[in-house]
Design a protein around this motif. Structure first.
Motif, PDB file in Angstrom:
ATOM      1  N   THR A  13      10.958   0.261  11.022  1.00  0.00           N
ATOM      2  CA  THR A  13      10.023  -0.398  10.109  1.00  0.00           C
ATOM      3  C   THR A  13      10.822  -1.030   8.976  1.00  0.00           C
ATOM      4  O   THR A  13      11.633  -0.341   8.338  1.00  0.00           O
ATOM      5  CB  THR A  13       9.032   0.624   9.522  1.00  0.00           C
ATOM      6  OG1 THR A  13       8.266   1.205  10.586  1.00  0.00           O
ATOM      7  CG2 THR A  13       8.099  -0.036   8.521  1.00  0.00           C
ATOM      8  N   THR A  30       4.784  -1.764   7.350  1.00  0.00           N
ATOM      9  CA  THR A  30       4.417  -1.198   8.647  1.00  0.00           C
ATOM     10  C   THR A  30       3.526  -2.151   9.434  1.00  0.00           C
ATOM     11  O   THR A  30       2.981  -3.126   8.890  1.00  0.00           O
ATOM     12  CB  THR A  30       3.693   0.155   8.485  1.00  0.00           C
ATOM     13  OG1 THR A  30       2.298  -0.069   8.268  1.00  0.00           O
ATOM     14  CG2 THR A  30       4.268   0.975   7.339  1.00  0.00           C
ATOM     15  N   ASP A  31       3.323  -1.829  10.720  1.00  0.00           N
ATOM     16  CA  ASP A  31       2.436  -2.621  11.575  1.00  0.00           C
ATOM     17  C   ASP A  31       0.992  -2.557  11.100  1.00  0.00           C
ATOM     18  O   ASP A  31       0.172  -3.401  11.471  1.00  0.00           O
ATOM     19  CB  ASP A  31       2.499  -2.113  13.020  1.00  0.00           C
ATOM     20  CG  ASP A  31       3.877  -2.276  13.643  1.00  0.00           C
ATOM     21  OD1 ASP A  31       4.658  -3.110  13.139  1.00  0.00           O
ATOM     22  OD2 ASP A  31       4.174  -1.561  14.621  1.00  0.00           O
ATOM     23  N   GLU A  32       0.676  -1.549  10.305  1.00  0.00           N
ATOM     24  CA  GLU A  32      -0.693  -1.359   9.816  1.00  0.00           C
ATOM     25  C   GLU A  32      -0.829  -1.736   8.346  1.00  0.00           C
ATOM     26  O   GLU A  32      -1.797  -1.348   7.699  1.00  0.00           O
ATOM     27  CB  GLU A  32      -1.089   0.105  10.026  1.00  0.00           C
ATOM     28  CG  GLU A  32      -1.086   0.523  11.493  1.00  0.00           C
ATOM     29  CD  GLU A  32      -1.392   1.997  11.665  1.00  0.00           C
ATOM     30  OE1 GLU A  32      -0.736   2.816  10.986  1.00  0.00           O
ATOM     31  OE2 GLU A  32      -2.290   2.321  12.459  1.00  0.00           O
ATOM     32  N   LYS A  46       2.039  -8.115   8.465  1.00  0.00           N
ATOM     33  CA  LYS A  46       0.941  -8.392   9.383  1.00  0.00           C
ATOM     34  C   LYS A  46      -0.023  -9.389   8.737  1.00  0.00           C
ATOM     35  O   LYS A  46       0.049  -9.648   7.528  1.00  0.00           O
ATOM     36  CB  LYS A  46       0.198  -7.108   9.731  1.00  0.00           C
ATOM     37  CG  LYS A  46      -0.448  -6.413   8.543  1.00  0.00           C
ATOM     38  CD  LYS A  46      -1.394  -5.309   8.978  1.00  0.00           C
ATOM     39  CE  LYS A  46      -2.628  -5.890   9.650  1.00  0.00           C
ATOM     40  NZ  LYS A  46      -3.652  -4.864   9.967  1.00  0.00           N
TER      41      LYS A  46
END
Length: 531
Positions: free
Chosen positions: A101, A132-134, A374
């Protein structure tokens, strides 16, 4: 004061009020459900006090103004000890072994300005932004594992005491110890701060800690209490006061320079992230409350369990755009990470993001250094310096609200059950039940090596010498309650030096790395962390 206002001159001078003129009857405790919390949004005095404090400096950070930063990555181990990490948290960045990450880290001093020396006696900030991806996760802490206070209502007072005198604009040890002497819970942090641990040799060789207690939540909605710790790959190194002054005489940017040059020569700084885990209850078996940020969870009682490592491998391309404008917040958590009822944490969660909106602007999250990696889709619009609209890619441009059946944004599906802790109690102003203000301060003193004890006593006496006698007496009393030998040594040395006051030591947090000084520090074998 006009007598028609209904107040005598004496009352006006001595009775504290808020900015509305309302009498402040308790300036020590915010309102919470029961003694342990959680806190409530209707804490008007806290919100007014903190929001004003957040706006006291323009445009410099109120605290952590002097900083250095770097880019890198976090690599997950996928486990906690021998167990899969999913047992404790559903946070995506931890699940897969080897998953990387991107991160940005900012190191800082706390109370001093942007051009201040990096050799000053001061806690060091250690803030990590995980892209992060979220979405973003910010882990904001310092190098000393604990803090001075346990209630967010006292934070402006603490910083005011450590900042320069509002009249002379000179930092004054008497003001600092005046506050500390009346805040017994700060005895532990002061013990660390005036030992060699109060001046890290550089950023690469210092620890980091989340300080506050957080929670992890798994897919079943079960929560556990968590403490975060960063352990450096390089040996831990601290400086004596003499070593720090030798460095400051030659270079007041030594830590920033050291970090930058190490990355340029590909000697990448590295830390391992470990967590401590406790069940989510009040732990009556302990002589302190695990939510108390003035306390350490000792390793022998609650083991450190590695969950990943962090490597910094890229310097900023522009200091202002990245290091100066990066904005952190303790409330920036991803799914699977949560808050505890730690009162200091809950106050920080409002203060940090409120400060960023004021200091950088209402659209600070649109800056590249702060923006998630993202896609962002919100119904928020406008504000100073907006340059794009964070809307859905297929969203009807006429719809900036929710719910809608004509093309608006839809709620996301939740991956796991809600964490629903049960809370019950009277709403009141009160401190926690198990304060134990001096126990760990004494334990820390006893765990220090003889060298660390000598340095601690010397630094404290130099700082306390200019203070008036009643402040000295109260500090000695506090130290004696922590450990009889601790307090007696401070008292004895103060008596010996009382007639030899040196005004050059009036600033206890201010002082001033040459290679020879660092070499001497290494040869003396400054101990690794025993805590």
């Amino acid at each position: 004061m006009n007598e028609e206002a209904g107040h005598s001159k004496n009352e006006t001078e001595e009775t504290m009020t808020n900015r509305q003129g309302h009498p402040v009857t308790d300036n020590q405790n915010l309102r919470s459900i029961g003694n342990r919390g959680p806190t409530t949004l209707e804490n008007y005095d806290l919100l007014e006090k903190i929001s004003h404090f957040d706006r006291e400096r323009i445009p410099e950070r109120v605290v952590h103004a002097r900083g250095a930063g770097a880019h890198g990555y976090f690599e997950a181990y996928g486990t906690v000890g021998d167990e899969p990490i999913s047992k404790y948290t559903r946070a995506n960045l931890f699940q897969e072994k080897g998953k990387r990450t991107p991160v940005f880290v900012r190191f800082s001093t706390v109370t001093h300005g942007t051009a201040s020396p990096e050799t000053l006696r001061d806690p060091r900030g250690f803030a990590v932004k995980f892209y992060t991806d979220e979405g973003n996760w910010d882990l904001v802490g310092n190098n000393l594992k604990i803090f001075f206070i346990r209630d967010a209502l006292k934070f402006p007072d603490l910083i005011h005491a450590f900042k320069p005198d509002p009249v002379t604009n000179v930092q004054d040890g008497e003001r600092i110890f005046d506050f500390i002497s009346q805040s017994p819970e700060a005895t532990h942090m002061i013990t660390f701060l005036f030992s060699p641990w109060g001046i890290p040799a550089n950023y690469r060789s210092m620890q980091g800690s989340g300080v506050n207690t957080y929670k992890w939540v798994n897919k079943e909605g079960k929560g556990v209490l968590i403490k975060y710790h960063w352990e450096p790959k390089h040996p831990i190194k601290n400086l004596t006061q003499e070593e720090a002054e030798a460095i400051q005489a030659k270079n007041f940017n030594h830590a920033t320079q050291d970090l930058y040059e190490a990355i340029e020569r590909e000697d990448y700084p590295e830390w391992e992230l470990s967590v401590q885990i406790l069940s989510d209850d009040d732990h009556p078996e302990l002589d302190f409350d695990p939510l108390d940020p003035t306390k350490i969870w000792y390793k022998e009682d609650v083991p450190w369990q590695p969950v990943g490592k962090m490597v910094l491998n890229k310097n900023p391309e522009d200091y202002f755009a990245e290091v100066e404008q990066v904005s952190f917040g303790t409330g920036v958590l991803v799914d699977g990470l949560d808050f505890s009822d730690d009162k200091l944490l809950q106050g920080r969660t409002f203060s940090y993001s409120d400060t960023q909106r004021y200091r950088v602007g209402s659209n600070y999250l649109q800056l590249p250094i702060n923006s998630p990696k993202k896609h962002v889709a919100t119904n928020q619009r406008g504000g100073q310096m907006e340059y794009k609209v964070d809307k859905g890619m297929k969203q009807n441009p006429h719809v900036n609200y929710e719910p809608s059946i004509i093309g608006g944004l839809k709620e996301a599906e939740q991956d796991g059950k809600d964490h629903t802790p049960y809370v019950e109690g009277e709403m009141k102003r009160a401190s926690i039940d198990r304060e134990n203000n001096f126990g760990q301060a004494g334990e820390t003193y006893r765990r220090f090596s003889d060298f660390e004890k000598e340095e601690l006593i010397s630094n404290l006496v130099s700082a306390l010498k200019p203070c008036r006698e009643e402040i000295q007496t109260q500090m000695i009393n506090n130290f004696k309650q922590a450990d009889a030998d601790y307090g007696q040594r401070v008292e004895d040395k103060l008596k010996m030096t009382r007639d030899e006051e040196d005004s050059s030591h009036r600033n206890p947090i201010g002082s001033t790395e040459s290679e020879s000084a660092i070499k001497q520090s290494e040869e003396e074998g400054h101990p690794s962390d025993p805590y």
